[in-house]
Design an enzyme around this catalytic site. Structure first.
Site, PDB file in Angstrom:
ATOM      1  N   THR A 215      -1.225   7.822   6.577  1.00  0.00           N
ATOM      2  CA  THR A 215      -1.024   8.879   7.562  1.00  0.00           C
ATOM      3  C   THR A 215      -0.200   8.381   8.745  1.00  0.00           C
ATOM      4  O   THR A 215       0.522   9.157   9.378  1.00  0.00           O
ATOM      5  CB  THR A 215      -2.378   9.423   8.057  1.00  0.00           C
ATOM      6  OG1 THR A 215      -3.174   8.322   8.522  1.00  0.00           O
ATOM      7  CG2 THR A 215      -3.113  10.148   6.950  1.00  0.00           C
ATOM      8  N   TYR A 216      -0.287   7.084   9.044  1.00  0.00           N
ATOM      9  CA  TYR A 216       0.473   6.538  10.171  1.00  0.00           C
ATOM     10  C   TYR A 216       1.921   6.223   9.805  1.00  0.00           C
ATOM     11  O   TYR A 216       2.769   6.131  10.702  1.00  0.00           O
ATOM     12  CB  TYR A 216      -0.224   5.302  10.747  1.00  0.00           C
ATOM     13  CG  TYR A 216      -1.179   5.646  11.871  1.00  0.00           C
ATOM     14  CD1 TYR A 216      -0.879   5.328  13.188  1.00  0.00           C
ATOM     15  CD2 TYR A 216      -2.373   6.308  11.609  1.00  0.00           C
ATOM     16  CE1 TYR A 216      -1.758   5.655  14.220  1.00  0.00           C
ATOM     17  CE2 TYR A 216      -3.250   6.640  12.626  1.00  0.00           C
ATOM     18  CZ  TYR A 216      -2.936   6.310  13.926  1.00  0.00           C
ATOM     19  OH  TYR A 216      -3.800   6.650  14.946  1.00  0.00           O
TER      20      TYR A 216
ATOM     21  N   GLU B 112      -2.117  -6.931   7.916  1.00  0.00           N
ATOM     22  CA  GLU B 112      -0.830  -6.816   8.586  1.00  0.00           C
ATOM     23  C   GLU B 112      -0.897  -7.480   9.959  1.00  0.00           C
ATOM     24  O   GLU B 112      -1.979  -7.827  10.453  1.00  0.00           O
ATOM     25  CB  GLU B 112      -0.449  -5.324   8.693  1.00  0.00           C
ATOM     26  CG  GLU B 112       0.908  -5.027   9.307  1.00  0.00           C
ATOM     27  CD  GLU B 112       2.073  -5.663   8.557  1.00  0.00           C
ATOM     28  OE1 GLU B 112       2.297  -6.877   8.759  1.00  0.00           O
ATOM     29  OE2 GLU B 112       2.755  -4.952   7.796  1.00  0.00           O
TER      30      GLU B 112
ATOM     31  N   HIS C 236       0.837  -1.203   0.000  1.00  0.00           N
ATOM     32  CA  HIS C 236       0.000   0.000   0.000  1.00  0.00           C
ATOM     33  C   HIS C 236       0.872   1.253   0.000  1.00  0.00           C
ATOM     34  O   HIS C 236       1.988   1.278   0.526  1.00  0.00           O
ATOM     35  CB  HIS C 236      -0.933   0.011   1.208  1.00  0.00           C
ATOM     36  CG  HIS C 236      -0.237   0.123   2.528  1.00  0.00           C
ATOM     37  ND1 HIS C 236       0.234   1.315   3.038  1.00  0.00           N
ATOM     38  CD2 HIS C 236       0.073  -0.816   3.449  1.00  0.00           C
ATOM     39  CE1 HIS C 236       0.789   1.116   4.202  1.00  0.00           C
ATOM     40  NE2 HIS C 236       0.716  -0.169   4.479  1.00  0.00           N
ATOM     41  N   SER C 237       0.353   2.305  -0.577  1.00  0.00           N
ATOM     42  CA  SER C 237       1.076   3.577  -0.620  1.00  0.00           C
ATOM     43  C   SER C 237       1.132   4.197   0.776  1.00  0.00           C
ATOM     44  O   SER C 237       0.523   3.694   1.716  1.00  0.00           O
ATOM     45  CB  SER C 237       0.400   4.519  -1.611  1.00  0.00           C
ATOM     46  OG  SER C 237       0.434   3.964  -2.912  1.00  0.00           O
ATOM     47  N   GLU C 238       1.858   5.303   0.885  1.00  0.00           N
ATOM     48  CA  GLU C 238       2.076   5.899   2.205  1.00  0.00           C
ATOM     49  C   GLU C 238       0.755   6.238   2.890  1.00  0.00           C
ATOM     50  O   GLU C 238      -0.143   6.821   2.291  1.00  0.00           O
ATOM     51  CB  GLU C 238       2.904   7.180   2.074  1.00  0.00           C
ATOM     52  CG  GLU C 238       3.251   7.782   3.436  1.00  0.00           C
ATOM     53  CD  GLU C 238       3.861   9.174   3.332  1.00  0.00           C
ATOM     54  OE1 GLU C 238       5.087   9.273   3.439  1.00  0.00           O
ATOM     55  OE2 GLU C 238       3.090  10.141   3.124  1.00  0.00           O
TER      56      GLU C 238
END
Length: 198
Positions: A15-16, A84, A11-13
């Site tokens: 907020t965490y 995850e 997954h792309s960047e």
């Protein structure tokens, strides 16, 4: 026998990611930069026709998948097995905070990262077993197809190690980057790594 082609995308960047904390099951969105990363990947993969698109059900993966493919969320197969690691009470904390708040648990994990379990979470081998079970089911169901799978760094490291040597021992040899894609070809249980972090 026709090869199965598996595209893996972290997954792309989110907020965490910007906070530098453990956040396996926190369902956070992509950052603005993460959205741009996904849009760039869409351009790189626009000529690839996928037979099946699969994602972790967490927002950061599903949003990445929708941007890259142009599909609606309902058209993407979400699989819980590709979530995850569940970090339990460690979620949202950095390693210094974990060591301060849960020192015994943290020391256990440093001694045996495969089997020590974050409080109220899961350990690595539990994650390994669920990810490889989900992967085996997907590869059987979509044998000979071109598959896009969007998941998390830890899951992708497990998948790569399992595909190449059928165990977890290459886990730390892979570093899947955000905003990149990797390609594996599988023919009759034999896997070739064709591209990584493209």
């Amino acid at each position: 026998m026709k090869e199965t082609i598996l595209y893996l995308i972290r997954h792309s960047e989110s907020t965490y990611n910007q906070r530098k904390v453990y956040y396996g099951r926190i369902d956070c969105p992509l950052s603005e930069f993460g959205v741009r990363q996904s849009q760039l990947l869409k351009g790189k993969l626009k000529k690839v026709k996928f037979d099946q698109v699969i994602s972790s059900p967490l927002k950061r993966c599903l949003h990445t998948a929708t941007i890259i493919t142009g599909l609606r969320e309902q058209e993407i197969l979400t699989v819980d097995g590709f979530k995850e690691l569940d970090f339990g009470l460690w979620e949202g904390l950095n390693f210094e905070e974990i060591a301060a708040n849960y020192p015994d648990n943290w020391e256990d994990w440093k001694r045996d990262w495969k089997r020590a379990t974050p409080i109220n979470g899961e350990n690595f081998m539990e994650m390994y077993n669920r990810v490889t079970k989900a992967l085996t089911n997907i590869l059987q169901k979509y044998q000979g197809r071109k598959i896009l799978l969007v998941s998390h760094k830890g899951c992708l490291q497990i998948i790569a190690s399992y595909l190449l040597i059928q165990n977890e021992n290459l886990f730390w040899n892979f570093d899947f980057k955000q905003g990149k894609y990797s390609v594996f070809e599988i023919i009759d249980n034999f896997c070739v790594l064709k591209k990584i972090n493209c």
